[in-house]
Design a protein around this motif. Structure first.
Motif, mmCIF file in Angstrom:
data_model
loop_
_atom_site.group_PDB
_atom_site.id
_atom_site.type_symbol
_atom_site.label_atom_id
_atom_site.label_comp_id
_atom_site.label_asym_id
_atom_site.label_seq_id
_atom_site.Cartn_x
_atom_site.Cartn_y
_atom_site.Cartn_z
ATOM 1 N N ASN A 63 -7.562 1.024 5.102
ATOM 2 C CA ASN A 63 -8.516 -0.389 4.027
ATOM 3 C C ASN A 63 -7.674 -1.655 4.143
ATOM 4 O O ASN A 63 -8.886 -2.396 3.749
ATOM 5 C CB ASN A 63 -8.539 0.391 2.771
ATOM 6 N N PHE A 64 -6.826 -1.822 3.782
ATOM 7 C CA PHE A 64 -6.502 -2.847 4.215
ATOM 8 C C PHE A 64 -6.892 -3.632 5.291
ATOM 9 O O PHE A 64 -6.941 -4.882 4.818
ATOM 10 C CB PHE A 64 -4.454 -2.983 4.025
ATOM 11 N N LYS A 65 -6.029 -3.528 6.350
ATOM 12 C CA LYS A 65 -6.446 -3.928 7.715
ATOM 13 C C LYS A 65 -7.894 -4.437 8.160
ATOM 14 O O LYS A 65 -8.373 -4.851 8.503
ATOM 15 C CB LYS A 65 -6.104 -3.249 8.852
ATOM 16 N N LEU A 66 -8.865 -3.072 7.589
ATOM 17 C CA LEU A 66 -9.944 -3.897 7.608
ATOM 18 C C LEU A 66 -10.440 -4.999 6.920
ATOM 19 O O LEU A 66 -11.430 -5.077 7.573
ATOM 20 C CB LEU A 66 -10.676 -2.789 6.851
ATOM 21 N N GLY A 67 -9.856 -5.500 6.503
ATOM 22 C CA GLY A 67 -10.627 -6.584 5.605
ATOM 23 C C GLY A 67 -10.214 -7.825 6.999
ATOM 24 O O GLY A 67 -10.313 -9.140 7.336
ATOM 25 N N PHE A 68 -9.299 -7.763 7.999
ATOM 26 C CA PHE A 68 -8.869 -8.362 9.424
ATOM 27 C C PHE A 68 -9.218 -7.444 10.323
ATOM 28 O O PHE A 68 -9.327 -8.123 11.162
ATOM 29 C CB PHE A 68 -7.483 -8.387 9.293
ATOM 30 N N ASP A 82 -12.747 -8.581 11.341
ATOM 31 C CA ASP A 82 -13.847 -8.912 12.403
ATOM 32 C C ASP A 82 -12.149 -10.721 12.902
ATOM 33 O O ASP A 82 -12.843 -10.605 13.699
ATOM 34 C CB ASP A 82 -14.452 -9.958 11.330
ATOM 35 N N GLN A 83 -11.587 -10.803 12.710
ATOM 36 C CA GLN A 83 -10.639 -11.756 12.499
ATOM 37 C C GLN A 83 -10.263 -10.919 13.967
ATOM 38 O O GLN A 83 -9.790 -11.941 15.008
ATOM 39 C CB GLN A 83 -9.780 -11.958 11.633
ATOM 40 N N ALA A 133 -15.306 1.461 2.044
ATOM 41 C CA ALA A 133 -15.237 0.407 2.691
ATOM 42 C C ALA A 133 -15.866 0.059 3.873
ATOM 43 O O ALA A 133 -16.534 -0.876 4.731
ATOM 44 C CB ALA A 133 -13.824 -0.326 2.686
ATOM 45 N N LYS A 192 0.883 -1.477 -0.127
ATOM 46 C CA LYS A 192 0.184 0.135 -0.344
ATOM 47 C C LYS A 192 0.993 1.405 -0.520
ATOM 48 O O LYS A 192 0.714 2.135 -0.970
ATOM 49 C CB LYS A 192 -0.694 -0.194 0.592
ATOM 50 N N GLU A 249 -12.099 5.231 -1.405
ATOM 51 C CA GLU A 249 -11.678 3.212 -1.257
ATOM 52 C C GLU A 249 -12.308 3.216 0.302
ATOM 53 O O GLU A 249 -12.781 2.182 0.426
ATOM 54 C CB GLU A 249 -10.770 2.853 -1.837
ATOM 55 N N TYR A 254 -19.296 -1.766 5.626
ATOM 56 C CA TYR A 254 -18.426 -3.017 6.900
ATOM 57 C C TYR A 254 -19.732 -2.236 7.675
ATOM 58 O O TYR A 254 -19.929 -3.421 8.631
ATOM 59 C CB TYR A 254 -17.391 -2.385 7.394
#
Length: 376
Positions: A253-258, A260-261, A57, A35, A53, A61
């Motif tokens: 934006n990259f970290k948002l994908g994680f 929930d984890q 996102a 990124k 973006e 979410y």
């Protein structure tokens, strides 16, 4: 004697930090690097593609219509209040045991914070105490979803609608937290978020955002964060410089994908604490309808300072959120007036935050619990 024995057993073990930002972000380094290069090579560093973006996102979410990226969580609250253009000396209800950032914007805009005691079990604003403090000058309720637990939002919405008030949610510690399957930050007119590096969704610097479903507020906030302008050199409002940085937006934006984890990991660690720590300590409560994300796992004990020293002596670092209540802060004491807040005082004098980071594992929590179990 107990302290010496335990410490000896701990000598071969690394100190358990309260937080380790490098450790919690280590698994994201490769994605962050990509990124960074993407932003660097784009040649566009302010309010560009990365911010757009992330705004899209993050709104998606959370199930919100709009997201406005801003420079910090403090600015998210400030600009939300500013967008309302409340008359000077209007009153804003706010919890008494929050961080000072929840209160500063109210004062900076010439408004009056009205401090409400929290519920001693949840640490969130006690909705049963709100109505008695509403006056003809009350314009808004600012709730704080403290430690990653949502407030009792059904009752707060009832009060908001009954009196025609604006609702602002301070979600700095509640990314992904839910009440009755609805995300924090989507109950009121504004949801204010901080992405300070220690948050569950943390950037690599200061960053913030505002959620709203109101298109008029969204339009105005886009002006207010950028000098009151949307067209270069044309200023519609008296605005601020509070733009989410392109680089931080890319990381987020990259970290948002994680996220929930991350939340599930912290919930798992919280459950281990809950199962192991004895009832002689006041622990968080788990309630039906609440999805708590445990930005902070706190316990309370009348000998908090002694307990903290004991843990440190055995290689466990802790924090206090927060040692001084707002009405006792030197910066605020002459601005807030006189308050008698025994519940807030008790919380601030007894609360202790235990390690519960994305970089911690079950063995860390097991060790912390063993040390706590030997505290006398």
């Amino acid at each position: 004697m107990i302290l010496t024995i335990i410490y000896t057993n701990h000598m071969n073990r690394e100190v358990i930090e309260y937080e380790n930002l490098k450790g919690l972000n280590k698994s994201f380094f490769e994605g962050f690097t990509k990124k960074f290069n993407e932003v660097l090579n784009s040649g566009w560093y302010i309010l560009g593609k990365q911010v757009e973006e992330f705004e899209y996102a993050f709104a998606k979410y959370n199930g919100a219509k709009h997201c406005i990226g801003v420079a910090s969580g403090l600015d998210a609250i400030y600009l939300s209040l500013k967008a309302c253009d409340f008359p000077k000396d209007s009153e804003v209800i706010v919890p008494a045991n929050t961080y000072i950032a929840s209160i500063l914007p109210i004062l900076e805009l010439g408004l009056k914070p009205i401090l409400i005691e929290p519920n001693l079990r949840t640490y969130n604003i006690d909705h049963k105490r709100i109505e008695e403090k509403i006056t003809s000058k009350t314009v808004a309720i600012e709730v704080v979803h403290l430690y990653g637990k949502c407030c009792q939002m059904d009752e707060i919405i009832r009060i908001k609608e009954k009196y025609g008030l604006v609702l602002i949610e301070d979600c700095a510690q509640a990314h992904g937290a839910m009440f009755n399957q609805r995300k924090a930050g989507t109950f009121g007119e504004f949801g204010a978020f901080s992405f300070y590096p220690t948050k569950n969704l943390g950037a690599l610097g200061d960053a913030g955002a505002i959620l709203t479903d109101d298109s008029n507020y969204f339009e105005k906030l886009c002006y207010l964060r950028n000098y009151g302008s949307k067209v270069k050199y044309e200023n519609k409002y008296l605005g601020n410089n509070s733009r989410l940085d392109e680089l931080q937006a890319a990381f987020l934006n990259f970290k948002l994908g994680f996220l929930d984890q991350i939340n599930e990991h912290k919930r798992h660690l919280a459950k281990k604490y809950q199962e192991s720590i004895s009832q002689s300590f006041a622990k968080p409560i788990f309630q039906d309808g609440f999805y708590d994300v445990f930005h902070i796992y706190n316990i309370r004990h009348p000998q908090r300072d002694k307990l903290r020293e004991f843990l440190l002596g055995n290689g466990v670092k802790t924090e206090i959120h927060y040692p001084i209540p707002p009405h006792r802060q030197k910066a605020l004491v002459n601005l807030l007036g006189s308050y008698n807040l025994p519940i807030s005082e008790e919380i601030h004098q007894t609360t202790l935050s235990l390690p519960i980071s994305y970089c911690h594992d079950e063995e860390d929590i097991k060790y912390v619990c063993q040390i706590i179990d030997n505290f006398e």
